[in-house]
Design a protein around this motif. Structure first.
Motif, short mmCIF file in Angstrom:
data_model
loop_
_atom_site.label_atom_id
_atom_site.label_comp_id
_atom_site.label_asym_id
_atom_site.label_seq_id
_atom_site.Cartn_x
_atom_site.Cartn_y
_atom_site.Cartn_z
N LYS A 138 0.88 -0.62 -0.47
CA LYS A 138 -0.16 -0.12 -0.03
C LYS A 138 1.02 1.24 -0.03
CE LYS A 138 -3.64 -2.93 0.28
NZ LYS A 138 -3.90 -3.01 -1.26
N THR A 139 1.89 1.27 0.54
CA THR A 139 2.88 2.60 0.70
C THR A 139 3.73 1.87 -0.72
OG1 THR A 139 4.91 1.34 1.74
CG2 THR A 139 2.50 2.58 2.93
N GLN A 141 7.21 3.42 -0.05
CA GLN A 141 8.85 2.97 0.57
C GLN A 141 8.42 0.90 0.39
OE1 GLN A 141 8.87 4.16 3.67
NE2 GLN A 141 10.98 2.37 4.23
N GLU A 142 7.15 0.33 0.34
CA GLU A 142 7.11 -1.22 0.57
C GLU A 142 7.10 -1.69 -1.11
OE1 GLU A 142 4.52 -2.62 4.37
OE2 GLU A 142 3.28 -1.11 2.73
N GLN A 143 6.34 -0.66 -1.92
CA GLN A 143 6.21 -1.10 -3.03
C GLN A 143 7.49 -1.02 -3.79
OE1 GLN A 143 3.90 2.25 -5.15
NE2 GLN A 143 2.06 0.80 -3.59
#
Length: 656
Positions: A138-139, A141-143
């Motif tokens: 969802k974020t 950064q995580e992507q």
């Protein structure tokens, strides 16, 4: 499509439940409903049918291991007019894991350019695509750290509801955003207006090229990235099966900066009409068809992946080969052709007895359906047909019938509709009718059905179907010898599309696919060992190297094969390939190729038929070896590993 009323005599076993026809039901009136219930068992499809509350009920049940209990109520409410019933055959605890529950898939449309290569062409059209984002981080950064984009390509058919096994079995593991793109000219993605009778002018097919399709996909991917503010470091893996598998490979090879890796499933990349590869390797298609007949008949081995070279009367392939040879001898004389017509109950014997050419057409026709049975052996409702039909054939031989008579009995078993006056409807199609002169048709608008779109691709760019492959008629197959004449094929193309037909010109990347694969890398080739189309695919690095070394992608020109005249044009393929490779000379892919480390991977599903990765009905299908699901995961792991190089390159470039 159901083939036999026998299936209705007892319930058909399905993974979690069984469908039972009520007593006295009429097979013709219930076929569609039965197929709907068959699909109903596969949650990946059902989750997008019915009302939202029904959908949620089924998803919730699957998530809490109550699928079988919920299925009956769901189908009763979703299809209230059905006279069929779903009956549980196992407890909820015994039900296998359902790979697709709910991925929040949403269908959208994208305003696509009609012509990506002509700036003066301003027209656009609406292209269908889906996005499924439930597994995607969802974020941002995580992507950037762990997200991946799966881009699944539509084929020469409507895209339909998202349900591809290799995609949804693995999307959560890879935290993937799933984007599915419908192919132009198929399904609802028709770029030009259709007439009232669902036809279009042949001239309006001019924008149906693989080059345009690759640009379409890249444009949709750019749009999705921008619309969702996806970081540039997130790599995209492109996937497809069959013709779509070929396309997946071409996407990677033409646009490696956009598509970081590709999974080319059941992709016959060497079957390119008009090339030496097509002329030299087509017979492999028929050899694997014969292997499939034996392996799936159960006559020799319990291992469905075992290939049999037995041509004796105890093997399905052996009896078919003997029957084809027997027919081949008989059709040489009028008396023999009359004998063949009588054995097969031909409705109008004169259609067969008139000429040797008619006899040769019949000889091919009585066994050509086995190509389809071999290709679709793992797909309901064709599961078991090879075993069933070969069983009839071998039983007739065991009872003393000669090979041709045994084949005739099997043919009647397949085709007989049960009527008292049934006969084999054979019609000889003469190829002697000459096409109209161009002068007569130059000003005429030729209208064609939209179903002709893929044939147009065969005629203009060298896409292939089973009817235009060479058969040498060897002992390794049971097909008669058949010369797929390029000249005859192109004449048929011209007769359909007339003056609106461009000259056959396979794109440079199709002709040089082996060398490009070695140079660019990042491809995973998968296929079933008993899939006839695997005859045009690669199963090892050695296969790719051999194709590249042979120069098999060169065009057939004057007297290049039998009596084919020069009939295809040449583009600046070699120059384009050089420019293409130079364009990415600084990339890790090209650097890897220069050091002999081109990144290719291969997955072969032993005993499998066509599209074990991508076909709708491979979800938990009865009898599917667990290894196939594991291999699908392995294929995606390879692709994602290849794609990680994109993430690393982007990070390095932004850090620098």
């Amino acid at each position: 499509m159901l083939q036999h009323g026998q299936l209705w005599e007892k319930p058909l076993q399905l993974p979690e439940c069984q469908a039972a026809a009520p007593a006295g039901s009429n097979i013709m009136s219930t076929t569609f409903l039965y197929q709907t219930l068959d699909v109903c068992v596969y949650v990946s499809y059902v989750a997008y049918m019915g009302t939202p509350s029904l959908k949620q009920r089924l998803v919730s049940a699957a998530n809490t291991d109550r699928l079988c209990t919920a299925m009956t109520g769901y189908c009763t409410h979703a299809f209230p007019s059905s006279r069929l019933q779903l009956q549980s055959t196992s407890s909820d605890a015994d039900a296998p894991l359902v790979p697709v529950l709910d991925y929040s898939c949403v269908q959208s449309s994208f305003e696509q350019q009609l012509d990506h290569f002509n700036s003066s062409e301003r027209r656009s059209w609406q292209q269908v695509y889906w996005v499924c984002d439930d597994a995607f981080p969802k974020t941002a950064q995580e992507q950037e750290e762990s997200g991946v984009i799966y881009v699944f390509l539509g084929n020469e058919s409507p895209l339909g509801t998202p349900r591809q096994p290799i995609v949804f079995e693995n999307a959560r593991r890879h935290r993937a955003l799933v984007v599915l793109v419908e192919h132009r000219y198929y399904g609802a993605s028709i770029p030009v207006p259709l007439s009232e009778d669902n036809t279009l002018a042949a001239a309006d097919l001019q924008w149906l090229t693989m080059q345009q399709v690759i640009e379409d996909t890249a444009a949709v991917l750019r749009h999705v990235r921008a619309d969702r503010s996806i970081p540039a470091a997130v790599p995209a893996v492109v996937l497809g099966g069959s013709y779509g598998g070929q396309l997946a490979a071409y996407h990677r090879l033409v646009k490696p900066a956009a598509f970081a890796a590709a999974v080319a499933a059941s992709a016959p990349v060497t079957f390119v009409v008009g090339t030496q590869m097509w002329a030299d390797t087509g017979d492999r298609y028929f050899s694997i068809t014969a292997d499939s007949a034996d392996a799936n008949s159960g006559a020799h081995s319990s291992d469905s992946g075992a290939r049999s070279s037995d041509s004796s009367s105890s093997s399905c392939k052996g009896v078919l080969r003997a029957a084809v040879d027997q027919i081949g001898q008989l059709i040489k004389s009028p008396a023999g052709r009359r004998e063949v017509a009588a054995a097969f109950y031909v409705c109008q014997p004169a259609q067969l007895t008139a000429s040797l050419a008619a006899g040769q057409q019949f000889q091919w026709e009585v066994v050509e359906d086995f190509q389809w049975y071999a290709m679709s052996n793992n797909q309901p409702s064709n599961i078991g047909l090879m075993r069933e039909y070969c069983g009839v054939l071998l039983a007739a031989g065991s009872a003393g019938a000669d090979p041709m008579t045994a084949l005739a009995e099997m043919t009647r078993y397949i085709k007989d509709d049960g009527s008292d006056d049934w006969c084999y409807d054979f019609t000889y199609s003469s190829a002697e009718d000459s096409p109209q002169q161009a002068a007569d048709t130059a000003q005429k608008q030729v209208m064609v059905d939209v179903e002709a779109a893929y044939y147009y691709q065969c005629c203009t760019q060298g896409a292939v179907h089973g009817g235009i492959l060479h058969s040498r008629g060897t002992a390794a197959t049971f097909m008669p010898a058949k010369n797929a004449s390029l000249t005859d094929f192109l004449q048929g193309c011209w007769q359909q599309f007339m003056a609106d037909l461009p000259q056959l010109q396979p794109p440079w990347f199709m002709r040089d696919v082996a060398r490009l694969s070695l140079e660019v890398g990042g491809l995973v080739f998968t296929g079933g060992s008993l899939d006839p189309w695997q005859g045009g695919a690669w199963a090892s690095l050695e296969d790719v190297q051999a194709t590249a070394a042979s120069g098999g992608g060169r065009l057939i020109t004057r007297k290049g094969h039998d009596d084919d005249d020069e009939a295809i044009s040449s583009d600046a393929g070699t120059q384009q390939r050089s420019e293409h490779v130079a364009q990415y000379a600084g990339s890790a892919a090209a650097a890897g190729a220069a050091s002999g480390q081109a990144r290719l991977a291969f997955v072969v599903y032993e005993g499998a038929s066509h599209c074990t990765d991508t076909h709708t009905y491979t979800w938990n299908q009865p009898g599917q070896p667990p290894a196939w699901k594991q291999q699908r995961a392995q294929a995606m792991d390879y692709a994602v590993q290849f794609a990680q190089q994109h993430r690393l390159r982007v990070r390095r470039s932004t850090a620098g």
